[in-house]
Design a protein around this motif. Structure first.
Motif, PDB file in Angstrom:
ATOM      1  N   LEU A 424       5.489 -12.891   4.322  1.00 24.31           N
ATOM      2  CA  LEU A 424       4.225 -13.725   5.082  1.00 24.31           C
ATOM      3  C   LEU A 424       2.955 -12.950   4.822  1.00 24.31           C
ATOM      4  O   LEU A 424       1.860 -13.651   4.220  1.00 24.31           O
ATOM      5  N   ALA A 425       2.847 -11.641   5.146  1.00 25.19           N
ATOM      6  CA  ALA A 425       1.505 -10.943   5.275  1.00 25.19           C
ATOM      7  C   ALA A 425       1.111 -10.984   3.583  1.00 25.19           C
ATOM      8  O   ALA A 425       0.045 -10.940   3.385  1.00 25.19           O
ATOM      9  N   VAL A 426       1.835 -10.523   2.782  1.00 29.15           N
ATOM     10  CA  VAL A 426       1.621 -10.359   1.436  1.00 29.15           C
ATOM     11  C   VAL A 426       1.271 -11.921   0.744  1.00 29.15           C
ATOM     12  O   VAL A 426       0.073 -12.056   0.236  1.00 29.15           O
ATOM     13  N   ASN A 427       1.924 -13.078   1.205  1.00 31.68           N
ATOM     14  CA  ASN A 427       1.538 -14.101   0.534  1.00 31.68           C
ATOM     15  C   ASN A 427       0.298 -14.785   1.239  1.00 31.68           C
ATOM     16  O   ASN A 427      -0.480 -15.396   0.852  1.00 31.68           O
ATOM     17  N   GLN A 428      -0.243 -14.244   2.315  1.00 30.01           N
ATOM     18  CA  GLN A 428      -1.557 -14.644   2.887  1.00 30.01           C
ATOM     19  C   GLN A 428      -2.526 -13.683   2.440  1.00 30.01           C
ATOM     20  O   GLN A 428      -3.606 -13.741   2.752  1.00 30.01           O
ATOM     21  N   GLY A 429      -2.438 -12.558   1.592  1.00 31.91           N
ATOM     22  CA  GLY A 429      -3.170 -11.778   1.095  1.00 31.91           C
ATOM     23  C   GLY A 429      -3.720 -10.579   2.098  1.00 31.91           C
ATOM     24  O   GLY A 429      -4.629 -10.162   1.905  1.00 31.91           O
ATOM     25  N   ASP A 430      -2.919 -10.338   2.953  1.00 33.87           N
ATOM     26  CA  ASP A 430      -3.333  -9.543   4.071  1.00 33.87           C
ATOM     27  C   ASP A 430      -2.576  -8.135   3.793  1.00 33.87           C
ATOM     28  O   ASP A 430      -1.742  -7.488   4.325  1.00 33.87           O
ATOM     29  N   VAL A 431      -3.441  -7.421   3.358  1.00 33.42           N
ATOM     30  CA  VAL A 431      -3.310  -5.778   2.838  1.00 33.42           C
ATOM     31  C   VAL A 431      -3.150  -4.860   3.863  1.00 33.42           C
ATOM     32  O   VAL A 431      -2.115  -4.206   4.164  1.00 33.42           O
ATOM     33  N   ARG A 432      -3.902  -5.070   5.130  1.00 35.12           N
ATOM     34  CA  ARG A 432      -3.666  -4.238   6.182  1.00 35.12           C
ATOM     35  C   ARG A 432      -2.397  -4.531   6.870  1.00 35.12           C
ATOM     36  O   ARG A 432      -1.656  -3.607   7.328  1.00 35.12           O
ATOM     37  N   ALA A 433      -2.139  -5.914   7.033  1.00 42.47           N
ATOM     38  CA  ALA A 433      -1.052  -6.190   7.861  1.00 42.47           C
ATOM     39  C   ALA A 433       0.325  -5.569   6.935  1.00 42.47           C
ATOM     40  O   ALA A 433       1.315  -5.354   7.437  1.00 42.47           O
ATOM     41  N   SER A 434       0.278  -5.831   5.543  1.00 46.29           N
ATOM     42  CA  SER A 434       1.417  -5.573   4.998  1.00 46.29           C
ATOM     43  C   SER A 434       1.758  -3.965   5.094  1.00 46.29           C
ATOM     44  O   SER A 434       3.085  -3.558   5.336  1.00 46.29           O
ATOM     45  N   HIS A 435       0.785  -3.285   4.996  1.00 46.14           N
ATOM     46  CA  HIS A 435       0.806  -1.770   5.230  1.00 46.14           C
ATOM     47  C   HIS A 435       1.431  -1.156   6.643  1.00 46.14           C
ATOM     48  O   HIS A 435       2.201  -0.433   6.680  1.00 46.14           O
ATOM     49  N   ALA A 436       1.038  -2.071   7.528  1.00 42.35           N
ATOM     50  CA  ALA A 436       1.355  -1.783   8.886  1.00 42.35           C
ATOM     51  C   ALA A 436       2.957  -2.208   9.084  1.00 42.35           C
ATOM     52  O   ALA A 436       3.506  -1.251   9.635  1.00 42.35           O
ATOM     53  N   ILE A 437       3.337  -3.213   8.531  1.00 42.11           N
ATOM     54  CA  ILE A 437       4.795  -3.586   8.716  1.00 42.11           C
ATOM     55  C   ILE A 437       5.707  -2.348   8.154  1.00 42.11           C
ATOM     56  O   ILE A 437       6.634  -2.081   8.810  1.00 42.11           O
ATOM     57  N   LEU A 438       5.179  -2.310   6.941  1.00 42.52           N
ATOM     58  CA  LEU A 438       6.043  -1.282   6.058  1.00 42.52           C
ATOM     59  C   LEU A 438       5.936   0.238   6.714  1.00 42.52           C
ATOM     60  O   LEU A 438       7.036   0.865   6.693  1.00 42.52           O
ATOM     61  N   SER A 439       4.977   0.700   7.272  1.00 42.04           N
ATOM     62  CA  SER A 439       4.936   1.955   8.281  1.00 42.04           C
ATOM     63  C   SER A 439       5.435   1.830   9.516  1.00 42.04           C
ATOM     64  O   SER A 439       5.829   2.999   9.839  1.00 42.04           O
ATOM     65  N   GLN A 440       5.481   0.696  10.216  1.00 40.19           N
ATOM     66  CA  GLN A 440       5.733   0.901  11.598  1.00 40.19           C
ATOM     67  C   GLN A 440       6.961   0.355  11.885  1.00 40.19           C
ATOM     68  O   GLN A 440       7.564   0.509  12.906  1.00 40.19           O
ATOM     69  N   ASP A 441       7.639  -0.083  10.952  1.00 32.93           N
ATOM     70  CA  ASP A 441       9.090  -0.924  11.321  1.00 32.93           C
ATOM     71  C   ASP A 441      10.154   0.184  11.548  1.00 32.93           C
ATOM     72  O   ASP A 441      10.327   1.228  11.051  1.00 32.93           O
ATOM     73  N   LYS A 442      10.875   0.098  12.848  1.00 29.67           N
ATOM     74  CA  LYS A 442      11.572   1.037  13.204  1.00 29.67           C
ATOM     75  C   LYS A 442      13.228   0.504  13.157  1.00 29.67           C
ATOM     76  O   LYS A 442      14.047   1.469  12.994  1.00 29.67           O
ATOM     77  N   SER A 443      13.365  -0.488  12.701  1.00 30.60           N
ATOM     78  CA  SER A 443      14.717  -1.080  12.345  1.00 30.60           C
ATOM     79  C   SER A 443      15.311  -0.719  11.039  1.00 30.60           C
ATOM     80  O   SER A 443      16.520  -0.787  10.867  1.00 30.60           O
ATOM     81  N   GLY A 444      14.498  -0.251  10.114  1.00 34.11           N
ATOM     82  CA  GLY A 444      15.102   0.155   8.799  1.00 34.11           C
ATOM     83  C   GLY A 444      14.994  -1.102   7.875  1.00 34.11           C
ATOM     84  O   GLY A 444      15.382  -0.817   6.643  1.00 34.11           O
ATOM     85  N   ALA A 445      14.759  -2.161   8.224  1.00 31.07           N
ATOM     86  CA  ALA A 445      14.845  -3.204   7.380  1.00 31.07           C
ATOM     87  C   ALA A 445      13.920  -3.281   6.149  1.00 31.07           C
ATOM     88  O   ALA A 445      14.123  -3.738   5.176  1.00 31.07           O
ATOM     89  N   VAL A 446      12.725  -2.665   6.486  1.00 30.35           N
ATOM     90  CA  VAL A 446      11.704  -2.514   5.397  1.00 30.35           C
ATOM     91  C   VAL A 446      11.254  -1.128   5.336  1.00 30.35           C
ATOM     92  O   VAL A 446      11.089  -0.368   6.474  1.00 30.35           O
ATOM     93  N   ARG A 447      11.224  -0.405   4.179  1.00 32.56           N
ATOM     94  CA  ARG A 447      10.523   0.869   3.852  1.00 32.56           C
ATOM     95  C   ARG A 447       9.662   1.234   2.768  1.00 32.56           C
ATOM     96  O   ARG A 447       9.976   0.427   1.793  1.00 32.56           O
TER      97      ARG A 447
END
Length: 675
Positions: A424-447
């Motif tokens: 969703l963040a990528v689709n909305q063009g939100d660079v900051r949110a995309s980087h935050a999700i990739l760096s802060q996810d603790k579940s291991g779903a995204v890395r």
């Protein structure tokens, strides 16, 4: 040869321009030796744009030097500016230059006003668009867009009679209102949530064409299954309905059939004996690729089914419509009987087709805002029980006709968590949110794996990563468990297990060439697996080689994008065979018969459309950042079911892609409006 053709040839010799682009200009110069340089230059630009997926050239793009035209060193751009200094500087001057040539037809004039040289005499180039926004076409793309626009107008404007009372009754059974989670906290004034799936079924019932778009997990095939049940329920002679399922690739077609059958099975359990859906399920044959459906023939672009020999079908459901290019859409619509219904399913935000055109994107231009006219609002309320919010209404009196047959599904019931948030963040063009999700996810779903070299992607392919283990080791372990020779049932079960395990992981690439591309990573992964003792490559074909079909072969029944694995057959010692899986069915052929395949440890994001993997790794290269696109990253992310890994050596690669949405030039919407 004209001076401008010589210049274009020199650019092609230097590798700044495609040879094909220069050749088109030379061909036109032969047809019209007096053609102004602007015509020949515009043709070269148009040819290159077609190669990048555009169907036409907006003439506003050539008022200034198109810097993307030439690839090469700074002297290439200097040469480009030198040529442009000799060309027209205004839109009117460009139009006059084009109109003056015998190789250009001005199709914007009504037929009864046409006079030479604007009359249709088979000119290779066609001027279309409007006076304020003219566009230039290669003739065949002008023809494709006209055919598609004509079919779309006809199919969405011809209303099919609907028994609104009976339809409302069935829709209420197919989409029962959900029970409130907490009746005590619900107030009398609470408005029920919009049921976009229910609306989509109602809308599809009233015309010969409809579009259902939505992201992963929004229930497109779930909705399509209920639409089939609705058609079966309200038709006076339901037993006559001929239903076909299709998709651009074999993998997408197999998934469509599985989803439809599963949904109909669940629905039968819910409805009991009110409708015999099992009979409907039996009437829906195997899903086919579009090429197979239309009857692709070797060594020709023509199909067996066309306007003169239409398909034998009453209802056609086409999944992954974002992958359908303009030429294929024209052929498909031409081959449909006038009375048949066609329902297109797809995610409008995915990558457009590899070939020219972005048809689903054009069709869904108004999907986000709805743009529903008063008649559709009344129909939605009376037939689907849905009161559309003001933001989805259009009272201008000029609501797009196609919008009335388009519904966007907006609630994902499956695709949530970090992967869904990242998409969703990528689709909305939100660079900051995309980087935050990739760096802060603790579940291991995204890395996000920072990579100094492609070996990071190779190691990921071998064993996976923490919290997303597996990689290709899973299918190789399964391959090592081959049953005893001669047991056909056990062999078939083993083949299915190997193919299923291979489909749990995939390396997706943004480019084909180079060490970060498909070619380089396929070699590197194969070498690494061989070094680890998993594979024993010997020549082109070896046991365990995964392959992707790269060319349609109707005689073999394999089509572009099909994935298979070379394995030993049930008889020990017999030659290798390539095994493919279509849903639960297994098919195979001798590897010597497959002339057009590539190794498939890594594949492009484009080729992955219609597929889904438990763990997807997207590899972005450190070069060509300006060519990476938002839709490419979004599509790569949405191929992942449980885990997504980004492998990028350049920290700016993701940001660059997110900031560059795809924009393909097309005149389709203008032609629809003109009609």
């Amino acid at each position: 040869m004209s001076a401008i053709c010589q210049t274009l040839d020199q650019w092609a010799d230097a590798g700044w321009l495609r040879r094909l682009d220069a050749a088109l200009s030379a061909f036109l110069a032969e047809r019209d030796p007096d053609a102004p340089p602007a015509v020949l230059v515009a043709a070269a630009v148009l040819s290159q744009m077609e190669g990048r997926g555009h169907t036409c050239l907006p003439l506003a793009h050539v008022l200034a030097p198109p810097v993307a035209l030439l690839a090469g060193p700074p002297e290439a751009q200097a040469a480009l500016h030198t040529v442009w200094a000799t060309l027209p500087t205004t839109l009117n001057d460009w139009l006059e230059a084009l109109r003056s040539s015998r190789v250009v037809r001005d199709a914007r004039r009504p037929a009864d006003q046409e006079a030479s040289p604007d009359a249709d005499e088979g000119q290779p180039l066609v001027l279309g668009g409007s006076e304020s926004a003219p566009v230039l076409y290669l003739r065949r793309y002008w023809d494709y867009e006209c055919r598609v626009a004509r079919q779309l107008r006809q199919r969405v404007s011809e209303r099919v009679p609907v028994d609104e009372v009976a339809t409302r009754t069935w829709l209420d059974q197919l989409f029962p209102a959900p029970a409130r989670a907490d009746a005590k906290t619900a107030t009398q004034g609470d408005a029920p949530a919009m049921d976009w799936q229910k609306l989509a079924c109602a809308v599809a019932l009233r015309a010969r064409l409809s579009v259902i778009t939505g992201g992963p997990g929004t229930g497109k095939t779930y909705t399509a299954a209920r639409l089939l049940a609705l058609l079966f329920a309200v038709d006076a002679d339901a037993q006559r309905l001929r239903v076909a399922l299709a998709a651009p690739t074999g993998k997408a077609a197999a998934r469509l059939k599985q989803s439809i059958d599963a949904s109909l099975g669940q629905l039968q359990d819910a409805l009991g004996d009110r409708i015999a859906l099992n009979a409907l399920t039996q009437r829906v044959g195997a899903a086919r690729t579009l090429h197979a459906l239309l009857g692709a023939r070797p060594d020709t672009r023509q199909f067996r089914h066309n306007a003169s020999h239409p398909l034998d079908v009453d209802v056609l459901i086409v999944d992954e419509a974002s992958m359908i290019h303009l030429e294929m859409m024209a052929a498909l619509l031409d081959a449909l009987p006038p009375t048949a219904r066609v329902i297109f399913l797809g995610d409008k935000d995915q990558l457009a087709s590899v070939e020219a055109g972005a048809v689903l994107g054009d069709l869904c231009r108004d999907a986000e805002q709805g743009s529903y006219d008063p008649d559709t609002l009344r129909y939605a309320r009376d037939v689907a029980g849905q009161d559309l919010d003001l933001i989805y209404q259009d009272h201008s009196g000029a609501a797009p006709l196609l919008a009335q047959q388009t519904v966007m599904l907006r609630e994902s019931r499956r695709f949530g968590g970090p992967i869904g948030k990242l998409a969703l963040a990528v689709n909305q063009g939100d660079v900051r949110a995309s980087h935050a999700i990739l760096s802060q996810d603790k579940s291991g779903a995204v890395r996000n794996l920072a990579a100094t070299g492609p070996e990071v992607a190779v190691q990921l392919a071998l064993q996976g990563r923490p919290q997303a283990e597996g990689g290709y080791a899973e299918y190789l372990r399964a391959m090592a468990e081959r049953p005893e020779a001669g047991d056909e049932a056990a062999h078939a079960q083993w083949v299915r297990k190997v193919l299923t395990a291979f489909d749990r992981f995939r390396l997706l690439c943004a480019v084909r060439e180079g060490e970060w591309g498909v070619a380089g990573l396929n070699r590197a992964v194969q070498q690494a697996l061989a070094s680890a003792g998993w594979l024993k490559p010997a020549g082109e074909w070896f046991e365990g080689r995964p392959v992707m079909v790269t060319r349609n072969d109707p005689t073999l029944g394999v089509f572009n994008g099909d994935i298979g694995i070379a394995l030993r057959p049930v008889t020990r010692g017999a030659p290798l065979r390539a095994y493919f899986m279509d849903g639960p069915e297994i098919r195979s052929m001798g590897v010597s018969r497959l002339a057009h395949v590539d190794t498939a440890f890594a594949m492009t994001v484009h080729k992955s459309q219609g597929s889904e993997f438990r763990h997807t790794a997207l590899v972005l290269p450190p070069y060509g950042l300006g060519m990476l696109q938002r839709e490419l990253v979004y599509t790569g992310i949405t191929r992942a079911r449980e885990a997504f890994t980004l492998v990028a050596p350049d920290a700016g690669a993701l940001a660059s892609a997110i900031q560059h949405p795809t924009q393909r030039a097309s005149g389709l919407l203008g032609l629809l409006a003109d009609g």
